[in-house]
Scaffold this motif. Structure first.
Motif, PDB file in Angstrom:
ATOM      1  N   TYR A 251       2.274  16.992  20.201  1.00  0.00           N
ATOM      2  CA  TYR A 251       1.455  15.603  19.727  1.00  0.00           C
ATOM      3  C   TYR A 251       0.253  15.230  20.899  1.00  0.00           C
ATOM      4  O   TYR A 251       0.843  15.287  21.709  1.00  0.00           O
ATOM      5  CB  TYR A 251       2.202  14.612  18.902  1.00  0.00           C
ATOM      6  CG  TYR A 251       2.644  15.052  17.635  1.00  0.00           C
ATOM      7  CD1 TYR A 251       2.057  14.861  16.652  1.00  0.00           C
ATOM      8  CD2 TYR A 251       3.917  15.441  17.575  1.00  0.00           C
ATOM      9  CE1 TYR A 251       2.681  15.312  14.969  1.00  0.00           C
ATOM     10  CE2 TYR A 251       4.221  15.624  16.367  1.00  0.00           C
ATOM     11  CZ  TYR A 251       4.027  15.411  15.271  1.00  0.00           C
ATOM     12  OH  TYR A 251       4.041  16.021  13.890  1.00  0.00           O
ATOM     13  N   SER A 252      -0.598  15.407  20.353  1.00  0.00           N
ATOM     14  CA  SER A 252      -2.187  14.307  20.946  1.00  0.00           C
ATOM     15  C   SER A 252      -2.570  13.628  20.401  1.00  0.00           C
ATOM     16  O   SER A 252      -2.126  12.849  19.495  1.00  0.00           O
ATOM     17  CB  SER A 252      -2.653  15.686  21.574  1.00  0.00           C
ATOM     18  OG  SER A 252      -3.323  16.313  20.113  1.00  0.00           O
ATOM     19  N   SER A 253      -3.166  12.710  20.784  1.00  0.00           N
ATOM     20  CA  SER A 253      -4.446  11.679  20.471  1.00  0.00           C
ATOM     21  C   SER A 253      -3.832  10.469  19.449  1.00  0.00           C
ATOM     22  O   SER A 253      -2.519  10.207  20.302  1.00  0.00           O
ATOM     23  CB  SER A 253      -5.317  12.109  19.934  1.00  0.00           C
ATOM     24  OG  SER A 253      -6.162  11.589  18.827  1.00  0.00           O
TER      25      SER A 253
ATOM     26  N   LYS B 290      -2.045  10.837  16.986  1.00  0.00           N
ATOM     27  CA  LYS B 290      -0.605  10.805  16.350  1.00  0.00           C
ATOM     28  C   LYS B 290       0.574  11.252  16.741  1.00  0.00           C
ATOM     29  O   LYS B 290       1.575   9.373  16.922  1.00  0.00           O
ATOM     30  CB  LYS B 290      -1.275  12.667  16.182  1.00  0.00           C
ATOM     31  CG  LYS B 290      -1.769  12.643  15.086  1.00  0.00           C
ATOM     32  CD  LYS B 290      -1.112  14.216  14.013  1.00  0.00           C
ATOM     33  CE  LYS B 290      -2.060  14.323  13.857  1.00  0.00           C
ATOM     34  NZ  LYS B 290      -3.049  15.484  14.408  1.00  0.00           N
TER      35      LYS B 290
ATOM     36  N   ILE C 226       0.829  16.426   9.855  1.00  0.00           N
ATOM     37  CA  ILE C 226       0.298  14.844   9.704  1.00  0.00           C
ATOM     38  C   ILE C 226       0.848  14.353   9.590  1.00  0.00           C
ATOM     39  O   ILE C 226       1.017  13.140   9.665  1.00  0.00           O
ATOM     40  CB  ILE C 226      -0.631  15.417   9.724  1.00  0.00           C
ATOM     41  CG1 ILE C 226      -2.117  16.151  10.024  1.00  0.00           C
ATOM     42  CG2 ILE C 226      -1.695  14.330   8.528  1.00  0.00           C
ATOM     43  CD1 ILE C 226      -2.972  16.557   8.845  1.00  0.00           C
TER      44      ILE C 226
ATOM     45  N   LYS D 144      -9.034  10.673  22.612  1.00  0.00           N
ATOM     46  CA  LYS D 144      -8.663  11.742  23.099  1.00  0.00           C
ATOM     47  C   LYS D 144      -8.804  13.294  21.962  1.00  0.00           C
ATOM     48  O   LYS D 144      -8.510  12.726  20.678  1.00  0.00           O
ATOM     49  CB  LYS D 144      -7.319  11.194  23.512  1.00  0.00           C
ATOM     50  CG  LYS D 144      -7.017  10.828  24.928  1.00  0.00           C
ATOM     51  CD  LYS D 144      -5.753  11.034  25.414  1.00  0.00           C
ATOM     52  CE  LYS D 144      -5.403  12.491  26.567  1.00  0.00           C
ATOM     53  NZ  LYS D 144      -4.843  12.428  27.157  1.00  0.00           N
ATOM     54  N   GLU D 145      -8.050  14.321  22.096  1.00  0.00           N
ATOM     55  CA  GLU D 145      -9.097  15.444  21.171  1.00  0.00           C
ATOM     56  C   GLU D 145      -7.673  15.236  20.824  1.00  0.00           C
ATOM     57  O   GLU D 145      -6.383  15.190  21.394  1.00  0.00           O
ATOM     58  CB  GLU D 145      -8.757  15.864  22.153  1.00  0.00           C
ATOM     59  CG  GLU D 145      -8.841  17.904  21.233  1.00  0.00           C
ATOM     60  CD  GLU D 145      -9.396  19.243  21.811  1.00  0.00           C
ATOM     61  OE1 GLU D 145      -9.638  18.965  23.301  1.00  0.00           O
ATOM     62  OE2 GLU D 145     -10.306  19.547  21.639  1.00  0.00           O
ATOM     63  N   GLU D 146      -7.815  15.695  19.581  1.00  0.00           N
ATOM     64  CA  GLU D 146      -6.850  15.748  18.421  1.00  0.00           C
ATOM     65  C   GLU D 146      -6.489  17.456  18.415  1.00  0.00           C
ATOM     66  O   GLU D 146      -7.370  18.355  18.218  1.00  0.00           O
ATOM     67  CB  GLU D 146      -7.028  15.632  17.318  1.00  0.00           C
ATOM     68  CG  GLU D 146      -6.041  15.741  15.830  1.00  0.00           C
ATOM     69  CD  GLU D 146      -5.613  13.862  15.334  1.00  0.00           C
ATOM     70  OE1 GLU D 146      -6.839  12.994  15.789  1.00  0.00           O
ATOM     71  OE2 GLU D 146      -4.733  14.233  15.415  1.00  0.00           O
TER      72      GLU D 146
END
Lengths: 179, 165, 345
Positions: free
Chosen positions: C235-237, C239, C79, C65-67
């Motif tokens: 948050y996405s992906s 993470k 991060i 998925k897009e970060e």
């Protein structure tokens, strides 16, 4: 507030809800939790009523209306004569067609002298009411197919004759040599 | 020994970073790392209990509370109070005084205590417990009473009885 | 340090790491399956037979998925947040004794990475550190809902750590040691399990474990209805995946800890009466230990699909006004009983 608690009850059905202070067992909360847990674990072992659709199909009712199909007659010729009554009767205006005249040598393909060269139903507009079926004088269209399946593009929902006309059965061999 | 120097360097470095960073949240995080290096120091000294208590109490609880308060306050550059020259001057004097005091105390201190070296297991839990509950019972109890007083005081301050106000 | 020892430990650590990750992966599937069965449905069953490939699909999806890092976010801390969360979740399993020793040839292999004599405190410290991941992530997102989630996580974890620590103290008064290995060894058989002497302490510990893992009914930091996801909102992906993963690893480790502390760890009834060799006892012990862990994980899920979420003031009331006094009462009670035992029997 007008009236408030002194307001007279006209129907005599009023019930005064009393919130009692919680007792000891209610306040330590654990019996309620165990009760809840017992309910969920009971459901854990219950039979599951789900029907796994693509593998298992629920029996359909006899008057289920699914995808349209354009019928053929006993000799395998298309019944549709492109009269346009179905398009006229369609409340969703989902049906369009272009008529054409039958040429010499096409008698085994089309029953009537006029036939539908293009016959399109927009499945996104169709409400599966069955009025086209009722309007058809030639008994050429029936909503007897399966569910209309999902797709990614709007244009793919416009079903043409390739998807609508029912496949030819054993007439095929009988007529092919002449064609 | 080289491990000690490395960790000591790290603790001093991060302690300095704590002071010199502008962002308060960064500052707290550097302080957390500083405390972590202290934990490593304790482990090097074979004081496991102290190490882990330092870890739990300072890193795990107190610094979390610091961070908590900082996040709630949302300190920005706009809210930073103006520091006049007088304040800076006073700060320099106070710092110098601290430096002098520290230097003087270092001169007076003895270099090392050979008692510690005799028993390397003195920092382990059972030994520490025995010492705390026999030789140092009175200071131990007094400090716990001190903490209790502080706790009662904090509760009283926070209670804010509506009848009296 | 001889080479064989190093290899043995490296293999053990890798094995535990892999097992932890696999269990965490399959916990996500189990969670959805359990939810399904409790709500009279099947749960995911399309990816492979019974849906066993579902975690792989989810993991693959997370990776590809897009970060997205929000423009206003604090990049390095953004991060760092999930990194700390996953690291603290993983290092907890270092002191848990997975089984007795295996004898292969003339080597005796201990099935525990390291037997620190302060194992319980180590676990406690790791738990205390775990909240940083959530706090930093929530703060660095630069989003008010995330921040509220982070703040809730901090106050909740500190409040429940206290009660957890007090519950542990009562247990330590009984066991008289801080080493997890020794605690397990004391509980051999069935009647010696600590649950029989510390039922109240176990209850408190259990509630606090739920709160520390941010599990329902204490999942206020990520409360969907109020905070639309809380600390992991931005948050996405992968993470986001790491945050969710760390939650499941925490659940696994705390289940292992509870099984170790209160339910006898790898001990099972009649373990020395069946006339089995030491290696067999160890192997069965490991299996029994994992069975106990899975039972606890199931319990976590069972609770999740039964109880509604607490309100914030209810959470604080429960922590400070109920659990802490109860835990202190438990300590006093344990002390009195211990003294009576020592003087009269």
């Amino acid at each position: 507030m007008v009236g408030g608690n002194d307001m007279q009850s006209l129907s005599n059905r009023k019930k005064v809800f009393e919130q009692k202070p919680m007792g000891f067992w209610e306040r330590i909360y654990l019996p309620a939790i165990f009760k809840g847990l017992s309910i969920t674990i009971k459901h854990f072992f219950k039979p599951i009523p789900t029907v796994r659709y693509p593998e298992v199909e629920r029996p359909y009712s006899k008057n289920f209306r699914g995808q349209h199909s354009l019928k053929r007659d006993e000799e395998g010729r298309e019944r549709c004569t492109a009269c346009g009554l179905c398009a006229l009767s369609c409340p969703a205006e989902a049906i369009t067609m272009i008529a054409a005249e039958r040429q010499k040598g096409e008698e085994h393909l089309y029953r009537e002298e006029k036939y539908a060269a293009v016959y399109e139903i927009n499945m996104l507009r169709c409400i599966f009411c069955g009025l086209c079926e009722e309007a058809c004088p030639k008994e050429a269209i029936y909503l007897d197919g399966p569910h209309v399946t999902a797709d990614y593009l709007r244009k793919d929902f416009i079903y043409g004759k390739d998807k609508l006309v029912e496949p030819r059965f054993d007439y095929k061999e009988k007529h092919e040599p002449t064609a | 020994m080289s491990v000690f120097y490395f960790v000591a360097f790290l603790s001093i470095f991060f302690a300095l970073m704590t002071i010199f960073t502008k962002n308060p949240v960064h500052s707290v995080l550097y302080l957390v790392i500083t405390f972590f290096t202290f934990t490593v120091h304790y482990i090097l000294l074979n004081a496991q209990f102290l190490a882990v208590v330092n870890f739990i109490v300072y890193m795990g609880a107190i610094m979390v509370l610091f961070l908590f308060v900082l996040m709630l306050l949302n300190l920005n550059k706009d809210t930073e109070p103006l520091k006049s020259n007088l304040v800076k001057f006073m700060g320099v004097i106070a710092g110098m005084c601290l430096l002098v005091t520290l230097a003087a105390s270092f001169r007076l201190l003895q270099i090392s205590d050979p008692v510690v070296l005799k028993n390397p297991d003195i920092g382990l839990v059972s030994n520490l417990g025995k010492v705390l509950f026999s030789d140092f019972l009175l200071p131990f109890e007094i400090s716990s009473i001190l903490l209790l007083t502080a706790m009662v005081g904090a509760v009283l301050l926070a209670k804010n009885d509506p009848k009296k106000v | 340090m001889e080479l064989a020892f190093v290899i043995e430990k490296v293999v053990l650590v890798t094995l535990i790491f892999v097992v932890t990750l696999v269990i965490a992966m399959y916990s996500t599937l189990a969670e959805r399956k359990v939810a399904g069965f409790m709500q009279d449905r099947f749960g995911p069953d399309r990816a492979g037979p019974f849906g066993i490939l579902q975690p792989l699909c989810d993991g693959g999806k997370f990776f590809f998925k897009e970060e997205i890092i929000p423009a206003g976010a604090h990049k390095s801390l953004f991060i760092l947040g999930p990194t700390i969360a996953i690291i603290t979740a993983c290092i907890g399993s270092a002191v848990i004794p997975w089984g007795q020793s295996l004898t292969i040839g003339d080597r005796v292999i201990e099935l525990q990475v390291t037997d620190v004599n302060i194992g319980v405190l180590y676990m406690f410290g790791v738990v205390a550190l775990g909240v940083y991941g959530i706090m930093l992530g929530g703060w660095a997102s630069n989003n008010k809902f995330s921040l509220m989630g982070a703040v809730r996580a901090a106050s909740q974890s500190i409040s429940y750590e206290l009660a957890m620590g007090l519950a542990l103290i009562a247990l330590l008064m009984v066991t008289q040691t801080l080493s997890l290995k020794e605690i397990v060894e004391q509980q051999s058989g069935f009647v010696n399990w600590n649950i029989w002497v510390q039922p109240l302490g176990f209850l408190i510990f259990l509630v606090c474990a739920f709160a520390e893992c941010n599990r329902v009914p204490f999942d206020l930091p990520e409360c969907e209805t109020e905070l639309i996801g809380g600390y992991n909102l931005e948050y996405s992906s992968m993470k986001l995946g790491l945050y969710m993963f760390s939650e499941y690893i925490n659940m696994f480790v705390s289940s292992a800890l509870m099984a170790t502390l209160y339910f006898g760890g790898y001990n099972f009834p009649f373990m020395y009466d069946l006339g089995l060799s030491q290696n067999w006892i160890t192997i069965i012990g490991v299996i029994v230990f994992f069975a106990k862990i899975f039972a606890f994980i199931f319990f976590f899920m069972w609770i999740r699909w039964t109880l509604p979420r607490f309100r914030y003031d209810q959470l604080m009331n429960l922590g400070w006004k109920v659990l802490i006094p109860l835990a202190i009462a438990n300590i006093v009670l344990t002390g009195v009983i211990t003294i009576i035992n020592d003087t009269f029997f």
